[in-house]
Design an enzyme around this catalytic site. Structure first.
Site, short mmCIF file in Angstrom:
data_model
loop_
_atom_site.label_atom_id
_atom_site.label_comp_id
_atom_site.label_asym_id
_atom_site.label_seq_id
_atom_site.Cartn_x
_atom_site.Cartn_y
_atom_site.Cartn_z
N ASP A 167 11.88 37.63 -23.39
CA ASP A 167 11.24 37.87 -24.68
C ASP A 167 11.25 39.35 -25.05
OD1 ASP A 167 10.71 35.25 -25.31
OD2 ASP A 167 8.70 35.24 -24.43
N THR A 222 6.41 22.56 -14.58
CA THR A 222 6.70 22.44 -13.13
C THR A 222 7.07 23.79 -12.50
OG1 THR A 222 9.06 22.11 -13.51
CG2 THR A 222 7.66 20.14 -13.56
N ASP A 233 7.28 38.93 -19.90
CA ASP A 233 8.44 38.03 -19.97
C ASP A 233 9.69 38.86 -20.33
OD1 ASP A 233 10.47 36.25 -21.15
OD2 ASP A 233 8.96 34.71 -20.82
N ARG A 238 12.89 28.35 -16.59
CA ARG A 238 11.82 27.77 -15.79
C ARG A 238 11.05 26.79 -16.65
NH1 ARG A 238 8.13 31.90 -12.68
NH2 ARG A 238 7.44 32.34 -14.78
C1 PRP Z 1 12.81 34.34 -16.17
C2 PRP Z 1 13.65 35.40 -15.48
C3 PRP Z 1 14.21 34.65 -14.31
C4 PRP Z 1 13.12 33.68 -13.97
C5 PRP Z 1 12.41 34.18 -12.77
O1 PRP Z 1 13.61 33.53 -16.95
O2 PRP Z 1 14.63 35.99 -16.30
O3 PRP Z 1 15.42 33.97 -14.61
O4 PRP Z 1 12.23 33.64 -15.08
O5 PRP Z 1 11.45 33.27 -12.36
P1 PRP Z 1 11.57 32.45 -11.00
O6 PRP Z 1 11.96 33.46 -9.94
O7 PRP Z 1 10.19 31.91 -10.80
O8 PRP Z 1 12.59 31.38 -11.16
P2 PRP Z 1 12.98 32.36 -17.90
O9 PRP Z 1 12.87 31.09 -17.15
O10 PRP Z 1 11.73 32.90 -18.54
O11 PRP Z 1 14.13 32.11 -18.95
P3 PRP Z 1 14.69 33.10 -20.08
O12 PRP Z 1 15.37 34.25 -19.36
O13 PRP Z 1 15.67 32.22 -20.80
O14 PRP Z 1 13.55 33.57 -20.92
N1 URA Z 2 9.92 35.68 -15.62
C1 URA Z 2 9.64 36.80 -16.31
O1 URA Z 2 10.33 37.13 -17.30
N2 URA Z 2 8.59 37.53 -15.92
C2 URA Z 2 7.83 37.22 -14.85
O2 URA Z 2 6.88 37.96 -14.52
C3 URA Z 2 8.14 36.04 -14.14
C4 URA Z 2 9.21 35.30 -14.55
#
Ligand code: PRP
Ligand code: URA
Length: 209
Positions: free
Chosen positions: A203, A108, A200, A104
């Site tokens: 993380d 944005t 997160d 994400r």
């Molecule tokens: C997180 C999570 C989802 C997304 C959900 O990933 O694992 O993929 O956010 O959010 P959304 O429903 O609003 O799209 P992130 O973008 O943090 O990436 P990462 O898993 O690489 O940390």
């Molecule tokens: N992605 C995450 O990992 N946690 C949240 O709460 C939302 C998006």
């Protein structure tokens, strides 16, 4: 309309409480994500087709059933979806594994795709898209749109925590997709994090913060 199932099994609720706790470290967090994925997979595979077979027991020939050889694929949304793969494969060890990379954009909040590698015969497979978090739904919607371009037989989404906004958005964007999650939380906050959520997920799985 696809099926929407919020899994409220006591084992899942118990594990989810430990998962949410900010004091739970990465090692335990990873184990819990995997265990919850197995429990959700158990339910999401309930409708797999069976075929009749005969098996000779020490007593007689039994008319019984085995899986009808349906081909499956597990597709984690990187990164956090990776945490659910082992738990899925514990129940469906012969499934193929594809990967789709999205993050994400912090400004944005829109998903940005950076990687996509799916099994070559995906059009013959049922696909389980896995990601622990369904927040705005943008990542899951975009991942499933990309996977659909390759013509899989059917898609199910398996998550752990959903916000109402993300669940609605995914169900509207892909009404043919069955959705299985362990919890429907209250809402999103101003940064599109799920409340109460677990923070997160990427993380916490990989210890990057
Ligand atoms: C997180 C999570 C989802 C997304 C959900 O990933 O694992 O993929 O956010 O959010 P959304 O429903 O609003 O799209 P992130 O973008 O943090 O990436 P990462 O898993 O690489 O940390
Ligand atoms: N992605 C995450 O990992 N946690 C949240 O709460 C939302 C998006």
């Amino acid at each position: 309309m696809g099926k929407i199932l919020i899994m409220d099994h006591p084992l899942i609720q118990h594990k989810l409480s430990i998962l949410r706790d900010e004091n739970t470290g990465s090692k335990e967090f990873r184990a819990l994500i995997s265990e919850i994925a197995t429990l959700i997979c158990y339910e999401a595979t309930r409708d797999l087709p069976l075929e009749d077979v005969e098996v000779k027991t020490p007593i007689c020939v039994a008319k019984t059933k085995v899986l009808a050889g349906k081909k499956l694929a597990v597709v984690p949304i990187l990164r956090a979806g990776l945490g659910m793969v082992d738990g899925m494969l514990a129940l469906v060890p012969s499934a193929r594994v594809g990967h789709i990379g999205l993050y994400r954009d912090p400004e944005t909040l829109m998903p940005v795709e950076y990687y996509c590698k799916l099994p070559a015969d995906i059009e013959e497979r049922e696909v389980f898209v896995v990601d622990p978090m369904l927040a705005t739904g943008g990542s899951a919607i975009d991942a499933i749109t990309q996977i659909k371009k390759r013509g899989p037989k059917h898609i199910k989404f398996l998550g752990i925590i959903a916000a109402p906004e993300g669940l609605d958005a995914l169900a509207k964007a892909h009404p043919d997709v069955d959705i299985f999650v362990a919890s429907l939380d209250e809402k999103l906050n101003d940064h599109a994090y799920i409340v109460p959520g677990l923070g997160d997920a990427g993380d916490r799985i990989f210890g990057t913060k």
